[in-house]
Enzyme design. Structure first.
Site, short mmCIF file in Angstrom:
data_model
loop_
_atom_site.label_atom_id
_atom_site.label_comp_id
_atom_site.label_asym_id
_atom_site.label_seq_id
_atom_site.Cartn_x
_atom_site.Cartn_y
_atom_site.Cartn_z
N THR A 175 0.82 -1.21 0.00
CA THR A 175 0.00 0.00 0.00
C THR A 175 0.85 1.25 0.00
O THR A 175 0.58 2.21 -0.73
CB THR A 175 -0.92 0.01 1.23
N ASP A 201 4.23 -8.88 14.36
CA ASP A 201 3.82 -9.38 13.05
C ASP A 201 4.72 -10.53 12.60
O ASP A 201 5.18 -10.57 11.47
CB ASP A 201 3.86 -8.25 12.01
#
Length: 451
Positions: free
Chosen positions: A131, A242
C-alpha cells in the site's frame, strides 16, 4: 518539506546546519596535528630519531590503526570503498588519535562519502509492492553489495506513514545478527527510501523450495535464531507484533533474520493498550483475537509456536480465514478454554458471544510426529491460552530442545552469527528442490550500519 523536517526530528536525524566536508575534515586533521605536536613537546621520540626499519613499521601500524579508527568513528561497513580524495584529505599518515568526531562532522563526512543519496544505489529488480511501499533489489556503488531498497511513497497530505516512522526509529538502534540491518536512509520530497541488507529468501520460500519437508536439525537451527533475535528485541522492550514466515528472511548461509518492523512497538509497561488489529490472522494469539488490547511480549511467543509447528510439519497450524474460524481451529486442537486453562476467559464478552462447542484438547504429538519429546514440550509451552504463562524467548533459548546445539551458542556476542561456530551447519532437507543454502566460507561479518 516541513513534514519531512518533523519526521527527521522525531528520528533524531535532523541537526542544525551541518559543517561542510571541508570544515569537518579540517577539524579532524587539526586534532591529529595537535596531538602530534603535543607528543613532540612532551619529549617523546620523533620519527627522525628512529632507525628506518622502526620508522617504517611505526608508520604502517599507525596507518592501519587510523583506517580502522575511521571506520569505527563513522560506523562504516568493513568493505566500504572510500574515495581516494577523501582519504587524502584526512591525512591518515598523521600519528595520534583525535577525539571523537562531532555529530555534525560525522554526518557531513557520511554525506561526502555517498550515504543518504539515491545515486549511490542502483535499482535492479522489483521484489514486491504494498500500500505504501515498493521494495527493489539493488546494488550499492560504495560496496558493490546487494541491498534491498524499500521505497515509501510520501503523501503530501499525510506525510510519512506511521509504520515507516516506527520501522526506522526502532531498527536504527537494533544491532543483532538475527535482525535485518538498516544501512542507510534517503529522503526526498516524494519518497523515503530505507536501505537494508539483502537476503536471498524468506522462511515461506524456503519451505516451498524444500517441499515443506525440512530437516529437523535445520528446524532447530532456524528456531534458535528466531528466538535469539526476538529475545534481543524483548530485552529492549520492543514487540515485533507481526511474526510470520514471510517476515523471517534467510540468506544463502542459512542465517535467519527478523524483518518488517512496521507494526513493531516499543512498550513502556506490560499493560499498555495497543490496537488489536495486528499480527497476521494465522499467527494471532487467542487473547488478541478476542479483542484484548493489553499485552506484552507474549503476543510474539504464540506466533513463535505457530512457526515452529509449521517448520516441523510443512503446513500452517491455524489457517483460519476469519476471526471466528481462527478461534474455532485453535479451540478444536487445544481444547475450548475454561477458567482453569485461561482464568477470566468466561468474562470476555466476545468469547461468550461465539458460544463455541466444548472441545477436548488433542495431543500435539499426533499432529507434529516429527518433533521429539523436547520439541513437543517447547511447543506446548508456547501455545498457552493465558498469555503470561507462555514461555519467554529468553527462557526458550535455554530449553532442552536446543541442547544438541552445544553450549557455545549461548556465549555468542549479539552481532555474531550462529554459523561462526564450526559445529553449527545446516543439513540437506529431505524435500530439497534445488534452492541451495550452502555454507560459504566464513569471512568477516558485514553487519555494520551507518546508524
Amino acid at each position: 518539506m516541513n513534514k519531512m523536517k518533523n519526521f527527521k526530528r522525531r528520528l533524531s536525524l535532523s541537526v542544525p546546519r551541518p559543517e561542510t566536508i571541508e570544515e569537518s575534515l579540517t577539524e579532524f586533521t587539526e586534532q591529529f596535528n595537535q596531538l602530534h605536536t603535543q607528543r613532540n613537546e612532551d619529549g617523546r621520540d620523533e620519527p627522525g630519531q628512529l632507525s628506518p626499519g622502526v620508522q617504517y613499521q611505526q608508520r604502517q601500524n599507525q596507518r592501519r590503526f587510523s583506517m580502522e579508527d575511521l571506520n569505527k568513528r563513522l560506523s562504516l561497513p568493513m568493505d566500504i570503498r572510500l574515495p581516494q580524495e577523501f582519504l587524502q584529505k584526512l591525512q591518515l599518515e598523521n600519528p595520534g588519535l583525535p577525539k571523537p568526531l562531532t555529530r555534525m562532522s560525522r554526518r557531513a563526512s557520511l554525506s561526502d562519502i555517498g550515504f543518504g543519496k539515491l545515486e549511490t544505489y542502483v535499482k535492479l529488480d522489483k521484489l514486491g509492492e504494498g500500500t505504501y511501499a515498493t521494495v527493489f533489489k539493488g546494488r550499492s556503488k560504495l560496496t558493490e553489495n546487494l541491498v534491498a531498497l524499500k521505497e515509501i511513497r510520501l503523501e503530501h497530505e499525510e506525510g510519512a506513514p506511521c509504520t515507516a516512522i516506527r520501522e526506522v526509529s526502532l531498527l536504527k538502534d537494533l544491532k543483532h545478527a538475527n535482525i535485518v540491518t538498516l544501512h542507510d536512509l534517503i529522503h526526498t520530497d516524494r519518497s523515503l527510501t530505507l536501505v537494508f541488507e539483502y537476503l536471498d529468501s524468506d522462511l515461506k520460500q524456503y519451505l516451498d523450495h524444500c517441499g515443506n519437508l525440512m530437516n529437523m536439525h535445520n528446524v532447530k537451527i532456524f528456531m534458535f535464531q528466531l528466538l535469539r533475535g526476538l529475545a534481543y528485541c524483548h530485552r529492549r522492550k520492543i514487540l515485533h507484533r507481526d511474526l510470520k514466515p514471510q517476515n523471517l528472511l534467510i540468506n544463502e548461509r542459512g542465517e535467519l533474520k527478523l524483518a518488517d518492523f512496521g507494526l513493531a512497538r516499543a512498550k513502556s509497561v506490560p499493560t499498555k493498550t495497543y490496537s488489536n488489529e495486528v499480527v497476521t490472522l494465522w499467527y494471532r494469539p487467542p487473547d488478541v483475537l478476542l479483542g484484548s488490547t493489553e499485552y506484552s511480549t507474549p503476543i510474539d511467543m504464540w506466533g513463535v509456536g505457530c512457526i515452529l509447528y509449521e517448520m516441523a510439519t510443512g503446513k500452517p497450524l491455524f489457517p483460519g480465514s476469519t476471526v471466528k474460524e481462527e478461534l474455532h481451529l485453535i479451540f478444536r486442537l487445544l481444547g475450548t478454554p475454561t477458567e482453569e486453562s485461561w482464568p477470566g476467559v468466561t468474562s470476555i464478552s466476545e468469547f461468550r458471544a461465539y458460544n463455541f462447542p466444548r472441545y477436548l484438547p488433542q495431543p500435539l504429538l499426533s499432529h507434529a510426529p516429527r518433533l521429539d519429546t523436547e520439541g513437543i514440550n517447547l511447543l506446548t509451552s508456547l501455545l498457552l491460552y493465558e498469555s503470561k504463562s507462555r514461555m519467554s524467548a529468553e527462557a526458550a533459548l535455554s530449553h532442552p530442545y536446543f541442547q544438541s546445539l552445544g553450549e557455545r551458542v549461548h556465549q555468542l556476542d549479539d552481532t555474531a552469527s550462529i554459523f561462526s561456530l564450526k559445529e553449527i551447519q545446516l543439513q540437506k532437507d529431505p524435500g530439497y528442490r534445488g534452492l541451495a543454502f550452502q555454507h560459504p566460507g566464513r569471512g568477516k561479518s558485514r553487519r555494520q550500519s551507518i546508524f
